[in-house]
Structure formats: C-alpha cells, structure tokens
Design a protein around this motif. Structure first.
Motif, PDB file in Angstrom:
ATOM      1  N   ARG A  78      16.280  50.393  41.245  1.00 44.11           N
ATOM      2  CA  ARG A  78      17.666  50.442  40.768  1.00 44.11           C
ATOM      3  C   ARG A  78      18.433  49.185  41.167  1.00 44.11           C
ATOM      4  NH1 ARG A  78      19.311  55.473  43.986  1.00 44.11           N
ATOM      5  NH2 ARG A  78      17.541  54.742  45.246  1.00 44.11           N
ATOM      6  N   PHE A  79      19.627  49.059  40.579  1.00 48.10           N
ATOM      7  CA  PHE A  79      20.533  47.978  40.972  1.00 48.10           C
ATOM      8  C   PHE A  79      21.934  48.529  41.104  1.00 48.10           C
ATOM      9  CE2 PHE A  79      21.198  48.061  36.452  1.00 48.10           C
ATOM     10  CZ  PHE A  79      22.455  47.536  36.219  1.00 48.10           C
ATOM     11  N   LYS A  80      22.748  47.808  41.858  1.00 49.63           N
ATOM     12  CA  LYS A  80      24.116  48.247  42.103  1.00 49.63           C
ATOM     13  C   LYS A  80      25.079  47.100  41.861  1.00 49.63           C
ATOM     14  CE  LYS A  80      27.121  50.231  45.683  1.00 49.63           C
ATOM     15  NZ  LYS A  80      27.720  51.225  44.754  1.00 49.63           N
ATOM     16  N   VAL A  81      26.127  47.400  41.113  1.00 44.91           N
ATOM     17  CA  VAL A  81      27.193  46.429  40.879  1.00 44.91           C
ATOM     18  C   VAL A  81      28.206  46.556  42.001  1.00 44.91           C
ATOM     19  CG1 VAL A  81      29.022  45.681  39.313  1.00 44.91           C
ATOM     20  CG2 VAL A  81      26.852  46.555  38.388  1.00 44.91           C
ATOM     21  N   GLU A  82      28.532  45.442  42.627  1.00 44.97           N
ATOM     22  CA  GLU A  82      29.465  45.462  43.745  1.00 44.97           C
ATOM     23  C   GLU A  82      30.819  46.036  43.303  1.00 44.97           C
ATOM     24  OE1 GLU A  82      31.314  42.416  47.129  1.00 44.97           O
ATOM     25  OE2 GLU A  82      29.905  41.682  45.612  1.00 44.97           O
ATOM     26  N   GLY A  83      31.308  46.979  44.071  1.00 45.94           N
ATOM     27  CA  GLY A  83      32.594  47.597  43.774  1.00 45.94           C
ATOM     28  C   GLY A  83      32.504  48.832  42.907  1.00 45.94           C
ATOM     29  N   GLU A  84      31.327  49.094  42.347  1.00 44.19           N
ATOM     30  CA  GLU A  84      31.139  50.286  41.516  1.00 44.19           C
ATOM     31  C   GLU A  84      30.413  51.370  42.297  1.00 44.19           C
ATOM     32  OE1 GLU A  84      29.231  49.536  37.837  1.00 44.19           O
ATOM     33  OE2 GLU A  84      30.764  48.130  37.110  1.00 44.19           O
ATOM     34  N   LYS A  85      30.707  52.625  41.960  1.00 43.05           N
ATOM     35  CA  LYS A  85      30.004  53.740  42.577  1.00 43.05           C
ATOM     36  C   LYS A  85      28.653  53.943  41.899  1.00 43.05           C
ATOM     37  CE  LYS A  85      34.079  56.401  44.024  1.00 43.05           C
ATOM     38  NZ  LYS A  85      34.777  57.696  43.925  1.00 43.05           N
ATOM     39  N   GLY A  86      27.696  54.416  42.660  1.00 36.66           N
ATOM     40  CA  GLY A  86      26.405  54.760  42.099  1.00 36.66           C
ATOM     41  C   GLY A  86      25.538  53.552  41.778  1.00 36.66           C
ATOM     42  N   THR A  87      24.364  53.850  41.279  1.00 32.81           N
ATOM     43  CA  THR A  87      23.391  52.824  40.910  1.00 32.81           C
ATOM     44  C   THR A  87      22.861  53.098  39.510  1.00 32.81           C
ATOM     45  OG1 THR A  87      21.566  54.105  41.869  1.00 32.81           O
ATOM     46  CG2 THR A  87      22.653  52.489  43.302  1.00 32.81           C
TER      47      THR A  87
END
Length: 423
Positions: free
Chosen positions: A365-374
C-alpha cells in the motif's frame, strides 16, 4: 486477489469479467463463503459479548459472597462453543482466500476479445526485416559454426533445454545484458537491483505464480523455489509495506537467472535457445499510484522497445487478447522480434499492468501525507529483455554469407571494439 467488497456490490460485473477469460461464473460461490464467514464472525462477537457479561456477573456474585456455579458453567460452555465457531470461521476464510487466489485478474475494457493468440492485435511495427542473398541459418547452426553454442555438452550436464555458451558468443550474451542494464539505469530512470534467485512460497503467491502455476516452478528442499522471473523478487520488495506517495513511482531493473520447468510447453521449441529451463532476463518493475499505471505501461513498453531499436532489430508490438493474456495481467503488450530463420516474429518481451491485483495479494500500500487511510499500489512488470532470445535475434539478423555475425554498433564497446564474430 480481488476486492471482495466490489464482488458483493456488483457480482454480475465480476462474472462478466470472468466470462471474458472463458471462465464460469464464480460470484455465487464466493459470496456464499463470504456470508458463512461473516455469520461465524457475528456469532463469535455475540458469544464474546455474552461471555464478558457473564464474567462480570460472576465477579459481582462472588464479591457478594454467593455461588456462581451456573454462570461459570455457562462461561465454560461459551468458551468451548467459541473455539468451534472460531475454527469454522478459519476454515471458511481459508476456503474463501483460496477461491479468490485461484481466479485471474479482471481485464481492462480496452483488451480485445478473442480465444487465443490469433486474436492479438498488432499495434505498430518498427524496422524492416533484412533480405538475404544467401541461405539463412538458424542460431543453432550459427552458434555451432562459431564454436560458441554447445547443446550436446549441456545435455550431458543437465539434460534437454539447456545450453553451454563459449568464447565470443558467451561474451555477446554478457554484452547484451550489460547494455540493457546500462540503458535502463542511465536513460530510463530504473534503479539497478540485485535480488536472490531463491524465494519462499509467499513471494510466489504474492505475484500470482502460485497456486496456479506450481507445475512450471522448480521447488527445492527447505521450502525454497527457484524464481521464474525477477518480477517475483522485485515486486515483493514492497510486500507488506506502506510506502509514501512522494516516493512513487518506484522503478527497478535487475538481471537474474530465471528457471522454468516449461511443463505446459512439452514438444514446443525443443531446438535451440527459444525455450529453456534456465535463462537470463533483464526485468523491469514499476510500483506506482493507481492513476499513473496506464501511462506507466506505455512508458515501460517504450523502454523495452528502445533496446530493440538500439540493436537495430525489427519488431512489432502486439496487444494481447482476452484468451492469451497472462493470469495476473489486466492489460499486456508483447514485443515480438523478427527471426529470419523462422521467417516470423517471436515474443521477446511482455509488458503488463496488473493494477492492484498483486498489491492485494501482497498487501502493498501507499499513503498520501495528510490523508487518512492507505490505498493499494499498482504494479507493472516487463522484460527488458529476455537476454537469450535477444542473443538469438542478434545472431540470426546479423549473420553474413561467410558465417560471421556482425556485432550491433551499441554492443561493440562491451565487446572490446569487436565488429564481427567469426568469419
């Protein structure tokens, strides 16, 4: 692996997608297992809540100096029943996962329909096949005359579908691999990555070689498998990981030995180096955000094409149809190089977008900084190129009437300036 929620939301669409691959509907069986597992989990939750209530009641009774035999008996009964239901949920969950793992990827809408390779669609061609004014030899005869290709020695060592390369032919194969790596790393933005040739079962489950293609793999003792392609190792570098969106795309390339049992290819391409148990391949793998994967497929295909163009080898690009596309791919381009001795084009690279199919199996998975979840990444893989088949193409297309072979200009720096082999 497929998105179970998407199957619940639109089982008809899922079955239509399977039908494009010539498969029977599967949503009903999947959803039945899903319902059974969810019912078992609900029952477990209810029993856990009841056990907690009764346990608290036992504490209150004993604190007041009373007897809680009936309550203690109920807790014991609940505990035993919970173990049974938990085992049931585990078995159903394993059945459900196995069912989902056995099903191929959903095809992109742009993939042409068709039963087999005869329905693949030619996208473009590059280069013009050379016209020879002398009898054309295949790579087996050429390699033998050059003293650099020995199938008999390989058979004495290992049996059929192996080769021993010697002298300038061996050096030419090494030159091809080095040239490909240099091109991909210096001009195409890939990071050279060296990986093991032995992996354990989870890696092959993650990229989709298992369970479906077990017969094509070489399984060793102690739970190891020989890799059939560096796609397995390079892609699994993000297995179980959460990467930052700012690090995407990840582009990796690696040269590895590849090992395939070729169980499904008995009697095919038994002569020469086209289909062997052991061969070298330069692989390209990209890990990208979902919205970038289609553009990345075009980019990756162009990188593979650049190798053939620099080598001045005529080729064509084919969009694979629904009946010929690989298990894990949602969309694939094959590059087919011209082989004069066969008077036809033969596959030398496949570039595929697997979407989130492998990522779900690997939990990548990946995560966007400042966003919830992946979110799940998208993965792509492509040969850049199959080194042995490229050697075949260079020998056959570069042959001369005197039995020598002209070395492509881009390879001469890797060959000590040599312009011809033999002759």
């Amino acid at each position: 692996m497929h998105d179970l929620k998407a199957i619940r939301d639109n089982p008809e669409a899922f079955d239509r997608a399977l039908a494009r691959r010539g498969m029977e509907p599967a949503s009903a069986g999947i959803l039945a297992l899903d319902q059974e597992r969810r019912a078992a989990q609900t029952a477990l939750n209810d029993m856990q809540a009841r056990r907690n209530d009764v346990s608290r009641r036992i504490g209150e009774i004993r604190k007041a100096g009373g007897s809680a035999e009936a309550e203690a008996s109920e807790v014991a009964a609940l505990k035993a029943r919970m173990a049974e239901v938990e085992e049931q949920a585990r078995r159903v969950g394993e059945d459900l996962d196995a069912r989902l793992m056995s099903l191929p990827n959903t095809l992109d809408d742009t993939v042409p329909d068709g039963p087999d390779e005869t329905a693949n669609v030619e996208v473009r061609r590059w280069g013009t096949p050379r016209t020879f004014d002398f009898p054309v030899l295949d790579h087996v005869d050429l390699g033998g005359r050059l003293g650099g290709m020995d199938f008999e020695a390989a058979a004495r060592l290992s049996g059929a579908r192996f080769v021993v390369l010697r002298g300038q032919v061996a050096r030419l194969e090494r030159a091809l691999a080095q040239f490909m790596l240099d091109l991909h790393t210096t001009e195409h933005g890939y990071t050279e990555t060296w990986t093991p040739a032995l992996v354990r079962e989870p890696a092959l489950l993650g990229t989709g070689q298992l369970p479906k293609f077990a017969e094509d793999l070489f399984k060793l003792e102690q739970g190891y498998y020989l890799i059939p392609t560096a796609e397995v190792t390079l892609t699994n570098l993000v297995a179980g990981q959460i990467v930052g969106a700012s690090t995407l795309p990840l582009r990796m390339t690696g040269l590895t030995q590849c090992f395939r049992a070729e169980a499904g290819a008995a009697g095919r391409d038994t002569r020469g180096m086209i289909r062997q148990h052991q061969f070298e391949k330069v692989e390209m793998v990209s890990i990208v955000a979902p919205e970038e994967s289609e553009a990345e497929l075009e980019r990756m295909t162009a990188c593979a094409e650049a190798v053939l163009q620099r080598l001045e080898l005529p080729y064509r690009v084919m969009a694979l149809c629904s009946g010929d596309i690989g298990f894990g791919a949602r969309r694939t381009y094959d590059l087919e190089v011209w082989l004069p001795a066969q008077n036809t084009y033969r596959e030398i690279s496949s570039c595929s977008n697997t979407g989130d199919f492998q990522a779900r199996r690997m939990n990548a998975r990946f995560k966007v900084e400042g966003e919830k979840g992946t979110r799940f990444v998208h993965t792509l893989n492509g040969s850049g190129l199959a080194v042995g088949r490229c050697l075949v193409a260079v020998l056959e297309n570069g042959q001369n009437a005197d039995g020598s072979v002209t070395v492509p200009a881009v390879l001469r720096p890797y060959m000590g300036g040599l312009e011809r082999i033999g002759g």
